[in-house]
Write an enzyme that holds these catalytic residues in place. Structure first.
Site, short mmCIF file in Angstrom:
data_model
loop_
_atom_site.label_atom_id
_atom_site.label_comp_id
_atom_site.label_asym_id
_atom_site.label_seq_id
_atom_site.Cartn_x
_atom_site.Cartn_y
_atom_site.Cartn_z
CG PHE A 65 -2.06 49.65 9.12
CD1 PHE A 65 -1.26 50.78 9.08
CD2 PHE A 65 -1.73 48.58 8.29
CE1 PHE A 65 -0.16 50.85 8.23
CE2 PHE A 65 -0.63 48.63 7.45
CZ PHE A 65 0.15 49.78 7.41
CE1 TYR A 66 -4.50 45.05 8.11
CE2 TYR A 66 -6.71 44.25 8.58
CZ TYR A 66 -5.34 44.12 8.66
OH TYR A 66 -4.80 43.01 9.31
CB SER A 67 -7.84 51.12 3.25
OG SER A 67 -7.47 50.13 2.32
CD GLN A 68 -3.43 55.09 7.01
OE1 GLN A 68 -3.09 56.05 7.65
NE2 GLN A 68 -2.95 53.86 7.27
CE LYS A 74 -4.95 43.05 12.61
NZ LYS A 74 -6.19 42.46 12.05
#
Length: 321
Positions: free
Chosen positions: A30-33, A57
């Site tokens: 999810f972090y910066s896709q 994750k």
């Protein structure tokens, strides 16, 4: 976009951390896709992969498509391959479910993760920001269905957000789970940058979540007052507020480690010293007087709200016509 967008600068910070003895790296799709995983993968090129416990994750949205999210078997078996590719590795040491999924049964999630362990894609798996009752449910399901279980939980925890002390920490201790706390500096509040009588700095978090940094907000004022008292306490103890805040988060016996997220080398340098800091009982008692055990000043800092708190229709009986 969260974090430092410059890949080289981020890699330098990661290398600095590895050289200082840090051996756990946590990221997420999810972090910066996915870009965060790509940066971590670049940083571990050249034989450094085996130096770390590498964690990622899945579960939060990775695009506009409805199926690019959640904790279903379909998505987890797809996305773990994407994470492995971005990270440049053939396995993850720890794969975590980013948040509870309100529409996927836990048995399906645990079964998919168990199969990923057996396939050698991941070594262990855990959960992140799960309420205590969902953690208990997961262990019940794992035992009844003969599946592997969550071995870690990653909850938010700081001096300003102590909610996990009420139920989550007792539950994780009961089930002998590792606890890897996130946001130990309370989203920047415990860095000393937010002080009374000063304009709050224009941080990334303030830009993305402006409601949490609104001076008219009650929780904002309560946190500001707590930070003022904590800053004085840290000064009296002969340490920085950052050092005291980070040391606090690893003081409970149920906490395994605290996840820091420095964007720059100076940020890292200001945080690494806390690894050798142990807070005495008198100082911990004084912190308790400022923010009581089990209290989260701003409920939004809890990281997860049950569906009924987000959707009013779920907490009201249908009105008969």
């Amino acid at each position: 976009v969260w974090g430092e967008p410059d890949h080289d600068k981020s890699i330098d910070v990661i290398h600095r951390a590895l050289d200082a003895g840090i051996n756990f790296i946590d990221t997420a799709d999810f972090y910066s896709q996915g870009e965060s995983e790509e940066i971590v993968g670049k940083a571990l090129v050249g034989g450094r992969r085996d130096e770390v416990v590498l964690a990622s994750k899945a579960g939060l949205p990775i695009g506009a498509e409805r199926n690019q999210r959640g904790n279903s078997r379909r998505w987890l078996t797809t996305e773990v391959e994407n994470s492995l590719r971005r990270l440049g590795t053939d396995h993850l040491d720890l794969y975590q479910i980013h948040r509870p999924d309100d529409v996927t049964d836990l048995e399906e999630t645990l079964a998919a993760l168990t199969d990923l362990v057996r396939a050698g894609k991941i070594r262990y798996f855990g959960c992140s920001t799960f309420p205590a009752h969902r953690i208990v449910e997961s262990h019940w399901v794992a035992e009844r269905r003969g599946l592997y279980r969550f071995v870690t939980e990653q909850p938010p925890y700081s001096i300003l957000a102590r909610g996990i002390e009420r139920e989550v920490l007792p539950v994780t201790q009961q089930f002998d789970m590792g606890v890897l706390v996130w946001s130990p500096l309370a989203g920047g509040w415990l860095t000393g940058r937010f002080r009374a009588g000063q304009e709050p700095p224009a941080t990334q978090r303030r830009q993305i979540m402006p409601d949490r940094w609104d001076p008219a907000d009650r929780a904002y004022q309560e946190k500001l007052a707590a930070v003022e008292r904590l800053a004085v306490l840290a000064e009296q103890a002969g340490m920085s507020l950052i050092e005291m805040a980070l040391a606090f988060t690893v003081s409970p016996p149920g906490v395994t480690s605290a996840i820091i997220g420095p964007r720059t080398q100076p940020h890292f340098d200001s945080q690494i010293a806390a690894g050798e800091t142990v807070l005495g009982a008198d100082l911990l008692d004084a912190i308790d007087q400022i923010v009581a055990p089990g209290v989260t000043i701003d409920a939004r800092d809890g990281g997860y709200a049950p569906p009924a708190l987000r959707d009013s229709s779920l907490r009201r009986r249908p009105v008969r016509q």
